[in-house]
Scaffold this motif. Structure first.
Motif, short mmCIF file in Angstrom:
data_model
loop_
_atom_site.label_atom_id
_atom_site.label_comp_id
_atom_site.label_asym_id
_atom_site.label_seq_id
_atom_site.Cartn_x
_atom_site.Cartn_y
_atom_site.Cartn_z
N UNK A 15 5.98 12.07 74.25
CA UNK A 15 7.20 12.52 73.59
C UNK A 15 7.50 14.01 73.73
N UNK A 16 6.47 14.80 74.05
CA UNK A 16 6.71 16.25 74.20
C UNK A 16 5.97 16.86 75.38
N UNK A 46 6.02 24.91 74.71
CA UNK A 46 6.73 23.64 74.72
C UNK A 46 8.08 23.81 74.02
N UNK A 47 9.04 22.95 74.38
CA UNK A 47 10.33 22.95 73.68
C UNK A 47 10.11 22.72 72.19
N UNK A 48 9.29 21.73 71.88
CA UNK A 48 8.91 21.45 70.50
C UNK A 48 7.65 20.58 70.51
N UNK A 49 7.10 20.32 69.35
CA UNK A 49 5.91 19.49 69.22
C UNK A 49 6.26 18.25 68.41
N UNK A 62 3.16 24.93 70.70
CA UNK A 62 2.04 24.69 71.60
C UNK A 62 2.41 25.16 73.00
N UNK A 63 1.39 25.45 73.79
CA UNK A 63 1.58 25.94 75.14
C UNK A 63 1.39 24.81 76.14
N UNK A 64 2.28 24.71 77.12
CA UNK A 64 2.26 23.60 78.08
C UNK A 64 0.97 23.60 78.91
N UNK A 95 6.94 11.59 81.58
CA UNK A 95 6.81 11.98 80.19
C UNK A 95 7.95 12.92 79.84
N UNK A 96 8.32 12.96 78.56
CA UNK A 96 9.44 13.81 78.14
C UNK A 96 9.21 15.29 78.44
N UNK A 97 7.93 15.68 78.65
CA UNK A 97 7.64 17.07 78.97
C UNK A 97 8.34 17.53 80.24
N UNK A 98 8.56 16.60 81.18
CA UNK A 98 9.28 16.96 82.41
C UNK A 98 10.71 17.38 82.07
N UNK A 99 11.31 16.65 81.14
CA UNK A 99 12.71 16.90 80.76
C UNK A 99 12.86 17.95 79.66
N UNK A 100 11.73 18.34 79.05
CA UNK A 100 11.77 19.31 77.95
C UNK A 100 11.08 20.63 78.28
N UNK A 101 10.02 20.58 79.09
CA UNK A 101 9.21 21.77 79.37
C UNK A 101 9.32 22.23 80.82
#
Length: 219
Positions: A15-16, A46-49, A62-64, A95-101
């Motif tokens: 999710x993040x 990160x964009x958010x946690x 948090x740090x990616x 994972x959403x991290x691709x689209x958020x981070x």
């Protein structure tokens, strides 16, 4: 001779961050095929946690790179240290991290931009004609990396596919167990958890994608 493959992660958790099953399946398949692997991630917040138990956003940062190190068992480097000349191929789990981070696709859709360090690293592989594998939502970055006309898949989600098309990609619908290959650009994509209902289903396409990326690296 064993091929050297770079893997770019986007945090830890669907999710993040990076989708953990997709990341582990990728790392397992690469190891089974005798590849030498190095994981990378951007050293950014990160964009958010997200609380993966409740699904709620948490009031913390948090740090990616630090979070991605969880998946890589600490064996990870800043993506700024990723040089295409040192590797034969690149793979990016979803994972959403691709689209958020790794990008702001989650908030800006077709008008998104890719995190500069990640974009520079990926473009270097594209410019060198080295094979790249992307899964799940990661192909949302394909047009930014490879330019207009790049062929890829995120499965069958029409809204996401429309955004990719708007960005200049040529989207092909694809079953979870299959891959789409852009032969000219040496990009191989598979839907993974954009469609998968189980870890075995996700693995069916990811394993094919990893195998094809390694084949292209040998050519």
């Amino acid at each position: 001779m064993n091929k050297k493959v770079a893997v770019i992660l986007s945090g830890c958790g669907v999710y993040d961050g990076a989708e953990i099953h997709e990341s582990v399946i990728t790392l397992l398949r690469l190891d089974q095929r005798g590849a030498e692997v190095q994981c990378f991630a951007p050293d950014v917040a990160q964009l958010h946690v997200v609380d993966h138990y409740s699904g709620d956003e948490m009031n913390e940062t948090r740090n990616v790179l630090v979070e991605s190190a969880r998946i890589a068992r600490g064996q990870i480097k800043d993506v700024r240290a990723l040089h295409a000349a040192d590797f034969d191929a690149l793979i990016m789990p979803g994972g959403f991290g691709v689209a958020k981070n790794l990008s702001d696709f989650a908030t800006n859709g077709a008008g998104c931009s890719v995190q500069p360090d990640v974009l520079a690293a990926c473009k270097a592989f594209a410019d060198a004609g080295k094979p790249v594998g992307m899964m799940c939502i990661a192909p949302a970055l394909a047009a930014k990396i490879f330019g207009a006309g790049v062929a890829c898949t995120i499965g069958t989600d029409h809204d996401t596919a429309a955004a990719l098309t708007q960005m200049g990609a040529e989207h092909h619908e694809c079953e979870v167990s299959e891959i789409i290959e852009d032969r000219q650009r040496k990009l191989v994509t598979t839907p993974a958890y954009m469609l998968a209902q189980s870890i075995a289903e996700a693995a069916s396409g990811i394993n094919k994608m990893v195998d094809r990326v390694l084949e292209l690296a040998h050519h």
